[in-house]
Motif scaffolding. Structure first.
Motif, short mmCIF file in Angstrom:
data_model
loop_
_atom_site.label_atom_id
_atom_site.label_comp_id
_atom_site.label_asym_id
_atom_site.label_seq_id
_atom_site.Cartn_x
_atom_site.Cartn_y
_atom_site.Cartn_z
N THR A 99 0.86 -1.18 0.00
CA THR A 99 0.00 0.00 0.00
C THR A 99 0.89 1.22 0.00
N PHE A 140 1.02 7.15 1.34
CA PHE A 140 -0.09 8.10 1.45
C PHE A 140 -1.24 7.50 2.26
N VAL A 141 -1.63 6.29 1.87
CA VAL A 141 -2.73 5.61 2.57
C VAL A 141 -2.31 5.32 4.01
N ALA A 143 -4.08 6.42 7.42
CA ALA A 143 -4.52 5.40 8.38
C ALA A 143 -3.96 5.72 9.76
N PHE A 171 -5.88 9.16 10.89
CA PHE A 171 -7.33 9.22 11.00
C PHE A 171 -7.95 7.94 11.55
N VAL A 172 -7.32 6.80 11.28
CA VAL A 172 -7.95 5.53 11.67
C VAL A 172 -7.50 5.08 13.06
N PHE A 201 -9.51 5.88 16.17
CA PHE A 201 -10.76 5.13 16.36
C PHE A 201 -10.52 3.80 17.05
N MET A 255 -15.22 3.22 17.93
CA MET A 255 -16.03 3.12 16.70
C MET A 255 -15.96 1.70 16.17
N SER A 271 -5.17 12.68 -5.12
CA SER A 271 -6.36 13.24 -4.46
C SER A 271 -6.03 14.59 -3.84
N MET A 301 -8.67 6.99 -3.62
CA MET A 301 -8.43 7.68 -2.35
C MET A 301 -9.27 8.95 -2.26
N LEU A 343 -11.77 9.74 0.73
CA LEU A 343 -11.63 10.90 1.61
C LEU A 343 -12.89 11.76 1.56
N TYR A 385 -17.65 11.71 8.48
CA TYR A 385 -16.71 11.63 9.58
C TYR A 385 -16.46 10.20 10.06
N TYR A 387 -13.78 7.46 9.21
CA TYR A 387 -12.56 7.23 8.44
C TYR A 387 -12.20 5.76 8.36
N LEU A 388 -12.63 5.01 9.39
CA LEU A 388 -12.19 3.63 9.52
C LEU A 388 -12.47 2.82 8.26
N ILE A 396 -10.86 4.22 4.58
CA ILE A 396 -9.40 4.10 4.44
C ILE A 396 -8.98 2.63 4.49
N VAL A 428 -9.66 1.21 1.09
CA VAL A 428 -8.66 1.65 0.11
C VAL A 428 -7.38 0.83 0.30
N ALA A 429 -6.96 0.68 1.56
CA ALA A 429 -5.72 -0.06 1.83
C ALA A 429 -5.85 -1.50 1.33
#
Lengths: 222, 219
Positions: free
Chosen positions: A64, A67-68, A72, A75-76, A79, B1, B164, B172, B176, B183, B185-186, B189, B192-193
């Protein structure tokens, strides 16, 4: 006159971003180096479980884009209960990414050290770690350095992406200036030159290391 | 989440649309990189000193600066001098130019690695320049180039998310957009990964097969 003065003003503002860029580059290179060494050695392990786990790490982070991974990390991860500052996320993602690429370099370099060297360490009754530390690694490092140099440049270029997760490094500062003044050519040209300087400094450093570590070793590619 | 499959189902169609854009960009910029790389490779092997030096200067500059900054340059600075590019075009040119410099090294290495004896033999057999290239040099130079070229195509595919940042709605970009809107993101993203991981592992396996095939052909 005014525009000239403001140009100097925001050039200074952009230059403050260079500190963050260098910091991000050095820290993530350090993390990548440690991970690359550990993962690279693990990839040459006899134990299949160790090899398999390391292989999964390497393939995920090579498969991957950085960027991703940055998104992650920033932002991820919150969570799932891990909140990192932008800089920390940047170092983590870039370091893990560089470490995965570096692991392959370390593995290839370790394998490139002649079989006779390994046999000699067995004959001398060295333990596995002694053999690795005193005999194999010092020779393998010479093979690793050119590729590590390229990876360091890739990592440095990756730091620009960290601007998108609000690390206030060069690209971020340039974007701020663009947003505030509407001037585009000056900030972007300036940061291009600074990136070029940082990359060239990195390359010179790696060349110096190559000479330093290459001393006393008969080069195979002369 | 917690992971919500409903949300996954909701965003999947748009993500697939983004994937199509990603693949399209990869293909077009691969062609661009292969052609730009050829141009740079020829320039770097030119017998004119000035051409060679400036080619090295340009490619090294491009290789040592971040793709993102180059994209910003194409997208934000060029309009100042009257060249307005759409995000797609700017992104494709940026990717193609950046990877073109890497590809030029592959071409150059491939041609340089053809042993000098082959050139001399072609000369001794009184072949024309054209015959030397098409019958002797290229058939030996091209097969070893294919695996690294393939790897660069995969690398370009993996780099497309960066587009992007200049508002291209690729995989991506779509993710996004969805994430910023809801809101969450989990899921975007992670999807995408997983998508990128899947495609790059498959293509890496394909390249390995191709490499083995070429090795057998050569043997």
């Amino acid at each position: 006159m005014n525009t000239f003065e403001s140009a100097i003003g925001y050039s200074w503002f952009i230059l403050t971003g260079a500190v963050a860029t260098v910091e991000l580059t050095l820290l993530s290179c350090l993390l990548a180096l440690i991970l690359a060494m550990l993962a690279g050695i693990a990839l040459t392990s006899d134990q299949i479980a160790v090899r398999a786990v390391t292989r999964i790490y390497v393939e995920i982070f090579r498969g991957t884009s950085v960027f991703v991974q940055l998104f992650a990390a920033y932002f991820v991860l919150p969570f799932v209960g891990v909140s990192l500052s932008p800089l920390q996320s940047g170092v983590l993602a870039l370091g893990l990414n560089g470490g995965a690429y570096g692991a392959e370099v370390v593995r290839a370099a370790l394998n490139a050290v002649g079989r006779d060297q390994r046999e000699a360490t067995i004959a001398l009754n060295l333990t596995r770690w002694q053999a690795l530390w005193w005999v194999i690694l010092p020779q393998a490092v010479v093979f690793m350095l050119p590729s590590f140099g390229n990876l360091a440049i890739e990592l440095m270029k990756g730091t620009a992406v960290a601007s998108l997760i609000t690390v206030s490094e060069l690209t971020f500062q340039a974007q701020v200036v663009r947003g505030q003044t509407g001037d585009t050519a000056m900030p972007f040209l300036l940061i291009l030159v600074i990136y070029l300087l940082i990359a060239s400094a990195l390359i010179s450093f790696v060349r110096w290391l190559e000479r330093r570590f290459g001393r006393g070793i008969v080069s195979a590619n002369t | 989440m917690i992971w919500s499959w409903e949300f996954v189902a909701e965003i999947t169609p748009d993500l697939l649309k983004g994937l199509v854009v990603t693949v399209k960009i990869t293909l077009i910029s691969s062609v661009a990189a292969l052609s730009i790389g050829l141009f740079f490779a020829i320039a770097k092997m030119s017998s004119v000193d000035l051409v060679r030096r400036s080619a090295v200067l340009v490619t090294e500059t491009i290789r040592r600066t971040p793709l993102l900054v180059q994209l910003y340059f194409l997208f934000y600075v060029l309009p100042d001098i009257g060249i307005v590019l759409s995000p797609m075009i700017a992104g494709t040119i940026g990717l193609g130019l950046h990877y073109g410099t890497y590809v030029s090294e592959v071409y150059r290495a491939g041609i340089i690695n053809v042993p000098a004896g082959q050139w001399e033999a072609a000369r001794a057999c009184n072949l024309t320049t054209r015959q030397t290239w098409t019958e002797i040099v290229l058939p030996q130079a091209i097969p070893p180039m294919i695996p690294p070229l393939g790897n660069y195509v995969i690398a370009m595919f993996k780099e497309t998310p960066i587009l992007s940042a200049i508002t291209v709605l690729d995989l991506m970009g779509e993710a996004l957009a969805k994430a910023n809107f809801s809101y969450r993101y989990l899921e975007p993203i992670t999807l995408v990964a997983v998508g990128f991981l899947f495609v790059s592992l498959c293509s890496a396996a394909l390249i390995r097969l191709l490499e083995n095939y070429l090795k057998r052909q050569a043997a």
